[in-house]
Scaffold this active site. Structure first.
Site, PDB file in Angstrom:
ATOM      1  N   TYR A 189       8.858   1.830   5.480  1.00  0.00           N
ATOM      2  CA  TYR A 189       9.284   1.602   6.864  1.00  0.00           C
ATOM      3  C   TYR A 189      10.749   2.000   7.085  1.00  0.00           C
ATOM      4  CZ  TYR A 189       5.015  -1.127   7.660  1.00  0.00           C
ATOM      5  OH  TYR A 189       3.714  -1.536   7.792  1.00  0.00           O
ATOM      6  N   ASP A 234       2.508  -6.182   5.255  1.00  0.00           N
ATOM      7  CA  ASP A 234       2.251  -6.160   6.693  1.00  0.00           C
ATOM      8  C   ASP A 234       0.747  -6.289   6.939  1.00  0.00           C
ATOM      9  OD1 ASP A 234       2.417  -5.764   9.380  1.00  0.00           O
ATOM     10  OD2 ASP A 234       3.151  -3.706   9.295  1.00  0.00           O
ATOM     11  N   ASP A 250      -6.060  -2.182  -2.531  1.00  0.00           N
ATOM     12  CA  ASP A 250      -7.414  -2.049  -1.963  1.00  0.00           C
ATOM     13  C   ASP A 250      -8.298  -3.198  -2.455  1.00  0.00           C
ATOM     14  OD1 ASP A 250      -6.980  -0.858  -4.420  1.00  0.00           O
ATOM     15  OD2 ASP A 250      -8.389   0.782  -4.128  1.00  0.00           O
ATOM     16  N   ASP A 252      -1.566 -10.051   7.842  1.00  0.00           N
ATOM     17  CA  ASP A 252      -2.372 -10.159   9.062  1.00  0.00           C
ATOM     18  C   ASP A 252      -3.830 -10.441   8.722  1.00  0.00           C
ATOM     19  OD1 ASP A 252      -0.346  -9.803  10.839  1.00  0.00           O
ATOM     20  OD2 ASP A 252      -1.372  -8.249  11.988  1.00  0.00           O
ATOM     21  N   LYS A 299      -0.071  -0.429  -5.938  1.00  0.00           N
ATOM     22  CA  LYS A 299      -1.025   0.691  -6.029  1.00  0.00           C
ATOM     23  C   LYS A 299      -0.500   1.565  -7.165  1.00  0.00           C
ATOM     24  CE  LYS A 299      -4.605   2.944  -4.373  1.00  0.00           C
ATOM     25  NZ  LYS A 299      -5.971   2.456  -4.584  1.00  0.00           N
TER      26      LYS A 299
END
Ligand code: NAD
Length: 354
Positions: free
Chosen positions: A138, A245, A221, A249, A189
């Site tokens: 980001y 992020d 994943d 959620d 990852k």
């Protein structure tokens, strides 16, 4: 304990009012509190012409912790981007150096029917997701769009973490695990991305300082899948900005009730901004209908994480549990057979339970 209180906009004003009543109970029982109110978001724009004005900055910088309601409203949607209420949120997070975002996903057994998952999968769920908030793809440079040597347009971002950035968020994760179930899952990852392979290496190194915590690693994943398959396997999850992020959620929706979810964003010295996970709910603002429990539970997090006052934090959580157990519900979590309460009546119930 110096607390900056920023009610913000919409239901922010109503829910913060109820959270302050909870703090008043603690004050009357001997807790030394200094509260100072300031506007943020649309309210600040109305008063000072900016969403995070100097007046508010001064109060927040001088405080040990900040309690925030929510910001935003349709009347501000046509404002210039820099003046929008949501810019106030980004401004305060950056100004106070809040790099660690703590998002608990807690489902009180009394509300198990509110989730879209089977009650037996989520009843009693208590996960803490720790998301790094100021680094990763980001913010990484270089970023942008360009036309390559073959004349084809392309866009790119940079996933980057420095060792100190990983170390400090890993310490937050381990520290929280020590206060909870002593299990930490680091999500990466590492099979594909060098940056997250480096993340894993540093987390393993930090783990040497926390021999009591059981550290595990999971690819993102798989973590996304495990969160809906068997979420109760997790205690604390620590991960980078991008993965955090998305996973936070996802985890919040396991509980199915946005009006119940608290959050904290901490700096290096545990100074924190505490706020409900939801927004300013313009559709119900001013109607005394909002659920104040996420904000009240944010106060519990403040006492625990910034003020190290476990007893007061637990006391608030126990009171919330008690009112839910007694069948008290605001409209958003109402089920037939329960007692429907307004925002202020829910505040009354929690204060009485305390
Ligand atoms: P929202 O979270 O405000 O509302 C979504 C839905 O949930 C609405 O139907 C609302 O009535 C309901 N809801 C939310 N909180 C509730 C509560 N405590 N009790 C009962 N019901 C509740 O999200 P939105 O509608 O997408 O956004 C509205 C405004 O809030 C926008 O201006 C947005 O930018 C802003 N926003 C602010 C924050 C923040 O301050 N941290 C976060 C998200 C959105």
């Amino acid at each position: 304990m110096k607390i900056a209180v920023l009610p913000g906009d919409g239901i922010g004003v109503e829910i913060v009012k109820q959270a302050l009543r909870v703090l008043e109970v603690l004050r009357s029982d001997g807790l030394k509190l200094e509260l100072e109110q300031a506007p943020l978001g649309g309210a600040a724009y109305d008063q000072y012409g900016a969403p995070y004005p100097e007046f508010t900055q001064k109060i927040c910088r001088a405080a040990d912790a900040v309690l925030l309601g929510a910001v935003g409203g349709p009347q501000y949607d046509t404002l210039d981007f820099q003046l929008r209420p949501e810019r106030g949120l980004l401004g305060i997070r950056k100004d106070l150096g809040l790099f660690a975002n703590l998002r608990p996903a807690v489902l009180f057994p009394e509300l198990a029917n509110a989730s879209t998952l089977k009650p037996e999968v989520v009843a009693g769920l208590d996960i803490m997701i720790v998301r790094e908030l100021t680094g990763d793809i980001y913010f990484g440079q270089p970023r942008g769009t360009r036309t390559n040597d073959q004349g084809v347009r392309e866009a790119f971002n940079t996933m980057i973490y420095s060792e100190p950035e990983i170390r400090r968020i890993a310490h937050v994760g381990f520290g929280l695990a020590m206060k909870r179930g002593r299990k930490l899952c680091s999500v990466d990852k590492a099979n594909v991305l060098e940056c997250t392979g480096f993340w894993k290496e540093i987390v393993i190194d930090v783990a040497k300082e926390y021999p009591q915590v059981a550290l595990s690693h999971m690819y993102v994943d798989n973590a996304a899948m495990q969160l809906v398959r068997n979420p109760k396997q997790f205690d604390v999850i620590v991960t980078g900005n991008l993965f955090g992020d998305i996973l936070s959620d996802e985890a919040s929706m396991l509980t199915g009730s946005i009006g119940m979810l608290a959050s904290a964003s901490l700096d290096a010295n545990n100074k924190g901004l505490y706020e409900p996970a939801h927004g300013s709910a313009p559709d119900i603002a001013g109607k005394n209908l909002a659920n104040p429990l996420a904000t009240i539970l944010s106060v519990a997090m403040m006492l625990r994480y910034t003020f190290n006052n476990e007893a007061a934090g637990s006391r608030i959580e126990a009171a919330v549990k008690k009112v839910l157990g007694a069948g008290c519900r605001t409209a958003d979590i109402f089920e037939p057979g329960m007692q429907k309460l307004s925002c202020s009546e829910m505040g009354d119930a929690v204060v009485k339970a305390m």
